[in-house]
Design a protein around this motif. Structure first.
Motif, PDB file in Angstrom:
ATOM      1  N   HIS A  65      -6.826   2.183 -17.914  1.00  0.00           N
ATOM      2  CA  HIS A  65      -7.628   3.228 -18.555  1.00  0.00           C
ATOM      3  C   HIS A  65      -8.883   3.532 -17.740  1.00  0.00           C
ATOM      4  O   HIS A  65      -9.374   4.665 -17.727  1.00  0.00           O
ATOM      5  CB  HIS A  65      -8.000   2.828 -19.984  1.00  0.00           C
ATOM      6  CG  HIS A  65      -8.904   1.634 -20.089  1.00  0.00           C
ATOM      7  ND1 HIS A  65     -10.273   1.721 -19.945  1.00  0.00           N
ATOM      8  CD2 HIS A  65      -8.632   0.321 -20.319  1.00  0.00           C
ATOM      9  CE1 HIS A  65     -10.811   0.516 -20.074  1.00  0.00           C
ATOM     10  NE2 HIS A  65      -9.848  -0.354 -20.306  1.00  0.00           N
ATOM     11  N   ALA A  68      -7.746   5.814 -14.913  1.00  0.00           N
ATOM     12  CA  ALA A  68      -7.508   7.163 -15.426  1.00  0.00           C
ATOM     13  C   ALA A  68      -8.830   7.899 -15.654  1.00  0.00           C
ATOM     14  O   ALA A  68      -8.967   9.089 -15.320  1.00  0.00           O
ATOM     15  CB  ALA A  68      -6.709   7.092 -16.723  1.00  0.00           C
ATOM     16  N   GLU A  71     -10.308   8.893 -12.220  1.00  0.00           N
ATOM     17  CA  GLU A  71      -9.638  10.049 -11.623  1.00  0.00           C
ATOM     18  C   GLU A  71     -10.065  11.339 -12.309  1.00  0.00           C
ATOM     19  O   GLU A  71     -10.318  12.356 -11.647  1.00  0.00           O
ATOM     20  CB  GLU A  71      -8.120   9.864 -11.721  1.00  0.00           C
ATOM     21  CG  GLU A  71      -7.331  10.898 -10.941  1.00  0.00           C
ATOM     22  CD  GLU A  71      -5.859  10.565 -10.858  1.00  0.00           C
ATOM     23  OE1 GLU A  71      -5.035  11.493 -10.952  1.00  0.00           O
ATOM     24  OE2 GLU A  71      -5.521   9.364 -10.706  1.00  0.00           O
ATOM     25  N   ASN A 216      -4.967   9.029  -6.037  1.00  0.00           N
ATOM     26  CA  ASN A 216      -4.057   9.628  -7.005  1.00  0.00           C
ATOM     27  C   ASN A 216      -2.659   9.690  -6.399  1.00  0.00           C
ATOM     28  O   ASN A 216      -2.370   9.032  -5.394  1.00  0.00           O
ATOM     29  CB  ASN A 216      -4.569  11.003  -7.442  1.00  0.00           C
ATOM     30  CG  ASN A 216      -4.587  12.008  -6.292  1.00  0.00           C
ATOM     31  OD1 ASN A 216      -4.328  11.665  -5.140  1.00  0.00           O
ATOM     32  ND2 ASN A 216      -4.909  13.249  -6.609  1.00  0.00           N
TER      33      ASN A 216
END
Length: 333
Positions: A65, A68, A71, A216
């Protein structure tokens, strides 16, 4: 994600591209930090550093998390209007685009470069990014740096163990030092037509002790093998990639070799990468560790120098130059 206008991108005088298609994929060594066998992990890390100067880390313990959120926050920053990103510009830290360093290197990239404080937070001197950088981005960067620095020190301890050194903290204590010259770099490579293959970040080695990269799902990273062959690194959003840096090459008397790498852009998807650079304090004196020199019959491949001295020398070079050649002993040259 719209970052730079088409006109701005086309003004970049990019280096020539030698081939139209990516090189073959690399067989990247993998080390699982959660496997529970530290001795086996140490051997695997040492072998990867000797053979490639590069490997992939799984079982790293950095929460998905958090990755994420990082990013998403990076995407939001680079999607800001150009005038707002330019407010975060600084020298040498802060936001920049196209120009890499002060000696004429160019790339299809924009980036945010931040110093890492002793407490493990990301900070730009002089508050260069205040007002332009969203507060949520700063918060997630700080959390990310703390998590990745812990993982980095675990990897550095495994390196020392794999080398058979009694002092397992010989590398990690440099990165944890209150004066450690560590940095965080967030790179954004705008999309490019798939018919073009552009230089995003030209070939180079990293100066510091260690580099820990996460990106990514867009590819583009390439490394050289020991025979000089270029290979591409498949994207992996769940793992971290570790580079041996120039300083670690010196400390290990050349047993670990810093890996030459680059980023090429030929995708309609933007690539975002975040790299933690673990560096020593500016006044730290770097030289091959005595225990490793003894194993080579007393031959020192590099003279002693400070990290500040190395950086001052490196700032005068081009990206692709061999920055260590002026620190080699006569026996190496």
């Amino acid at each position: 994600m719209v970052v730079l206008t088409k006109g701005e991108l086309e003004q970049i005088a990019l280096p020539a591209v030698q081939r139209a298609s990516p090189p073959p994929p690399a067989a990247v060594p993998e080390v699982d930090l959660a496997a529970g066998d530290a001795a086996a992990a140490a051997r695997a890390v040492a072998k990867a550093c000797e053979d490639h100067g590069f490997f992939k880390v799984t079982g790293h313990g950095v929460p998905p998390h958090l990755l994420a959120r990082l990013e998403a926050a990076a995407a939001a920053f680079f999607a800001l209007p150009q005038r707002e990103k330019d407010r975060a510009a600084g020298c040498p830290f802060g936001y920049a685009s196209k120009r890499i360093g002060a000696n004429g290197d160019l790339g299809w990239v924009e980036y945010l470069l931040l110093a890492v404080t002793a407490a493990g937070a990301a900070a730009a001197p002089g508050s260069a990014c205040e007002g332009a950088e969203p507060s949520c981005f700063r918060a997630v960067l700080d959390e990310y740096v703390a998590a990745v620095r812990r993982m980095t020190c675990t990897v550095l301890q495994l390196m020392a163990q794999g080398l058979g050194l009694d002092d397992r903290d010989v590398f990690s204590r440099l990165v944890l030092d209150r004066d450690s010259d560590s940095m965080l770099r967030v790179n954004h490579y705008p999309p490019a037509a798939e018919t073009r293959r552009l230089t995003g970040f030209g070939e180079h080695t990293d100066p510091q002790i260690i580099s820990v990269l996460r990106s990514n799902d867009a590819s583009g990273l390439e490394i050289t093998l020991r025979d000089g062959t270029w290979v591409s690194v498949p994207s992996d959003t769940e793992s971290f990639f570790v580079n041996v840096g120039d300083a670690l090459q010196v400390l290990t008397n050349g047993r670990f070799r810093s890996v030459r790498h680059r980023v090429m852009v030929s995708s309609a998807r933007p690539r975002v990468s975040v790299i933690f650079f673990g560096g020593p304090p500016p006044r730290e004196r770097l030289a091959p560790l005595p225990g490793l020199v003894d194993r080579e019959g007393g031959r020192r491949r590099y003279r002693e120098f400070t990290w500040r001295e190395y950086k001052n020398s490196a700032y005068r070079t081009k990206l692709a130059d061999n920055r260590l050649c002026s620190f080699e002993t006569m026996a190496t040259s």
